[in-house]
Design a protein around this motif. Structure first.
Motif, short mmCIF file in Angstrom:
data_model
loop_
_atom_site.label_atom_id
_atom_site.label_comp_id
_atom_site.label_asym_id
_atom_site.label_seq_id
_atom_site.Cartn_x
_atom_site.Cartn_y
_atom_site.Cartn_z
N GLU A 239 -0.48 9.97 0.00
CA GLU A 239 -1.81 9.41 0.21
C GLU A 239 -2.90 10.47 0.35
O GLU A 239 -4.08 10.13 0.48
N ASP A 240 -2.55 11.74 0.30
CA ASP A 240 -3.57 12.80 0.31
C ASP A 240 -3.53 13.64 -0.97
O ASP A 240 -4.06 14.76 -0.99
N GLU A 241 -2.92 13.11 -2.04
CA GLU A 241 -2.90 13.80 -3.32
C GLU A 241 -4.34 13.99 -3.83
O GLU A 241 -5.11 13.04 -3.92
N LYS A 242 -4.69 15.24 -4.15
CA LYS A 242 -6.05 15.54 -4.60
C LYS A 242 -6.27 15.21 -6.07
O LYS A 242 -7.40 14.87 -6.46
N ASP A 243 -5.24 15.32 -6.88
CA ASP A 243 -5.36 15.04 -8.31
C ASP A 243 -5.32 13.53 -8.52
O ASP A 243 -4.24 12.93 -8.59
N ARG B 12 0.83 -1.22 0.00
CA ARG B 12 0.00 0.00 0.00
C ARG B 12 0.86 1.26 0.00
O ARG B 12 0.58 2.21 -0.73
N THR B 13 1.91 1.24 0.79
CA THR B 13 2.74 2.44 0.92
C THR B 13 3.82 2.52 -0.15
O THR B 13 4.23 3.62 -0.55
N ILE B 14 4.30 1.38 -0.63
CA ILE B 14 5.39 1.36 -1.60
C ILE B 14 4.90 1.62 -3.02
O ILE B 14 5.58 2.28 -3.81
N CYS B 15 3.71 1.13 -3.35
CA CYS B 15 3.27 1.11 -4.75
C CYS B 15 2.34 2.25 -5.15
O CYS B 15 1.86 2.29 -6.29
N ASN B 16 2.07 3.18 -4.24
CA ASN B 16 1.28 4.36 -4.59
C ASN B 16 2.21 5.39 -5.22
O ASN B 16 3.24 5.75 -4.63
N ARG C 233 -8.04 11.82 1.36
CA ARG C 233 -7.25 10.62 1.64
C ARG C 233 -8.02 9.36 1.24
O ARG C 233 -7.45 8.43 0.64
N ALA C 234 -9.30 9.32 1.59
CA ALA C 234 -10.13 8.16 1.23
C ALA C 234 -10.23 8.01 -0.28
O ALA C 234 -10.07 6.91 -0.83
N LYS C 235 -10.49 9.11 -0.98
CA LYS C 235 -10.59 9.08 -2.45
C LYS C 235 -9.29 8.55 -3.06
O LYS C 235 -9.31 7.76 -4.01
N ASN C 236 -8.19 8.99 -2.52
CA ASN C 236 -6.87 8.57 -2.99
C ASN C 236 -6.72 7.05 -2.88
O ASN C 236 -6.29 6.39 -3.84
N GLN C 237 -7.09 6.50 -1.73
CA GLN C 237 -6.94 5.06 -1.52
C GLN C 237 -7.92 4.25 -2.38
O GLN C 237 -7.57 3.18 -2.89
N PHE C 238 -9.12 4.75 -2.56
CA PHE C 238 -10.08 4.06 -3.42
C PHE C 238 -9.59 4.07 -4.88
O PHE C 238 -9.78 3.09 -5.61
N LYS C 239 -8.96 5.17 -5.30
CA LYS C 239 -8.40 5.22 -6.65
C LYS C 239 -7.25 4.23 -6.79
O LYS C 239 -7.07 3.58 -7.82
N LEU C 240 -6.47 4.07 -5.73
CA LEU C 240 -5.37 3.11 -5.75
C LEU C 240 -5.91 1.68 -5.89
O LEU C 240 -5.33 0.86 -6.61
N ILE C 241 -7.01 1.39 -5.21
CA ILE C 241 -7.66 0.08 -5.35
C ILE C 241 -8.09 -0.14 -6.80
O ILE C 241 -7.91 -1.23 -7.37
N THR D 204 -6.78 -5.59 0.15
CA THR D 204 -7.49 -5.52 1.43
C THR D 204 -6.91 -4.44 2.34
O THR D 204 -7.65 -3.68 2.97
N MET D 205 -5.58 -4.34 2.41
CA MET D 205 -4.98 -3.35 3.29
C MET D 205 -5.20 -1.93 2.78
O MET D 205 -5.36 -0.99 3.57
N ILE D 206 -5.22 -1.77 1.46
CA ILE D 206 -5.55 -0.44 0.91
C ILE D 206 -6.99 -0.10 1.26
O ILE D 206 -7.31 1.03 1.66
N PHE D 207 -7.88 -1.09 1.14
CA PHE D 207 -9.29 -0.87 1.46
C PHE D 207 -9.48 -0.49 2.93
O PHE D 207 -10.28 0.41 3.25
N ILE D 208 -8.77 -1.17 3.82
CA ILE D 208 -8.89 -0.86 5.25
C ILE D 208 -8.53 0.61 5.52
O ILE D 208 -9.22 1.31 6.26
N MET D 209 -7.46 1.09 4.88
CA MET D 209 -7.08 2.48 5.09
C MET D 209 -8.10 3.43 4.46
O MET D 209 -8.44 4.47 5.05
N ALA D 210 -8.60 3.08 3.28
CA ALA D 210 -9.64 3.90 2.66
C ALA D 210 -10.87 3.97 3.57
O ALA D 210 -11.46 5.05 3.77
N LEU D 211 -11.22 2.84 4.14
CA LEU D 211 -12.38 2.77 5.03
C LEU D 211 -12.15 3.59 6.31
O LEU D 211 -13.06 4.28 6.78
#
Length: 354
Positions: A262-266, A254-258, A337-345, A306-313
């Protein structure tokens, strides 16, 4: 913090050296950490454990020491100097405990500083991702024969999907109409993913995935490297506790591959870096190939999702609860932050086959 106070605390430990100077290490958001220079050239890391965040600090420190000693036992032919350059070692206090504490005051522990070591805040290339995977795999492999029931749960339910989902459901009933309206799209995404995102939790509860020692804070800055980008060891073991390897593998990914913070708006900039994933996984499996069960190996890709989802949640839940947990710099910070993680998923799901 004043040098005289740090010197007093440092002298409470059995290090057989004299305090010369200190500097603060900006290595975390919860604890305070200082590098101590001594007259013999030895250096130490003095850490204040935040007892407002961690309720059982003595148990937390005991966890760290137990795991350190277990890893140390795997190298019986190493000298103390060799061990101190490759393993996180703790120093006893003068009272023979591994921490210093005065009533109604802070807890402190002391570690030997590993010289000529560096950390990375972000992954710069595939070599670092590969070495990071090897480091985590080595840590989990070396502790795979340790009885994890000896460890306390430092943060109960930390990665428990059922617990996080219940928190989220509760937030829906407490949220303002305005915040509910802004999160409509993501509430739908959670609903679509909730069954899949509970698979690992259900396998764990059914006993199909073994409970192991897990690190639980596997961002790349908690991996220590030498000057040639070769891994030394995992550090910051405050959250070592029983768990499943998918927690550690998934949170590292989650942290390496973004490709962004994690709060990037674009959100057009948010992508899942597949090359870093492959490099990290390769290194991880090289070190874990004799310890991984077939089912653990099968569910590694789902662990990342799953771990990306947990942080998004968690970000979404905190936003719906009016930002009571995470520090924010502006009103919709947690939503971003949530939007960012959902986009990563979304990006991960396009690039990985499950």
């Amino acid at each position: 913090m004043e040098a005289n106070l740090l010197k007093t605390i440092f002298n409470a430990f059995d290090h057989k050296s004299n305090f010369v100077s200190h500097s603060e290490l900006n290595s975390g958001h919860i604890n305070d950490t200082f590098l101590i220079n001594t007259d013999f050239g030895n250096r130490y890391v003095l850490q204040r454990i935040n007892h407002h965040v961690f309720i059982d600090v003595e148990g937390l420190i005991n966890n760290k020491v137990l795991i350190s000693n277990h890893i140390k036992s795997k190298f019986p032919n190493f000298s103390e100097q060799e061990l101190s350059s490759k393993i996180l070692l703790f120093v006893k206090a003068q009272n023979t405990k591994f921490y210093y504490h005065k009533e109604n005051e802070n807890y402190w522990n002391l570690m030997v500083f590993i010289d000529d070591s560096i950390t990375y805040e972000v992954v710069e290339d595939e070599e670092i991702a590969y070495e990071g995977g090897k480091l985590l795999g080595t840590f989990l492999n070396l502790t795979s024969d340790f009885d994890s029931s000896q460890l306390i749960d430092v943060i109960p339910d930390f990665h428990d999907m059922s617990f996080r989902y219940k928190q989220y459901v509760s937030s829906l009933t407490n949220a303002s109409k305005e915040r509910l309206k802004k999160t409509t799209k993501y509430i739908s995404v959670v609903d679509e993913l909730k069954v899949e995102m509970h698979i690992l939790q259900e396998l764990k509860e059914a006993g199909k995935i073994p409970i192991r020692v897990t690190h639980n804070d596997t961002k790349i800055s908690n991996a220590l490297f030498d000057q040639y980008k070769k891994g030394i060891c995992m550090i910051d073991t405050d959250t070592v506790m029983p768990g499943i390897i998918h927690y550690d593998f998934g949170d590292a990914i989650r942290t390496i591959c973004n490709t962004t913070a994690e709060d990037e708006k674009d959100l057009s900039k948010v992508e899942f870096n597949l090359n870093y994933y492959k490099a990290f996984k390769k290194g991880f499996i090289e070190k874990m190939k004799y310890s991984l069960s077939p089912i653990e190996l099968e569910y590694l890709p789902l662990a990342a999702k799953t771990m990306i989802f947990i942080m998004a949640l968690r970000f979404l839940t905190d936003y719906l609860n009016n930002d009571v947990y995470y520090k924010t710099r502006y009103p919709d910070h947690n939503l971003d932050r949530a939007k960012n993680q959902f986009k990563l998923i979304e990006s991960l799901s396009e690039k990985l086959v499950f």
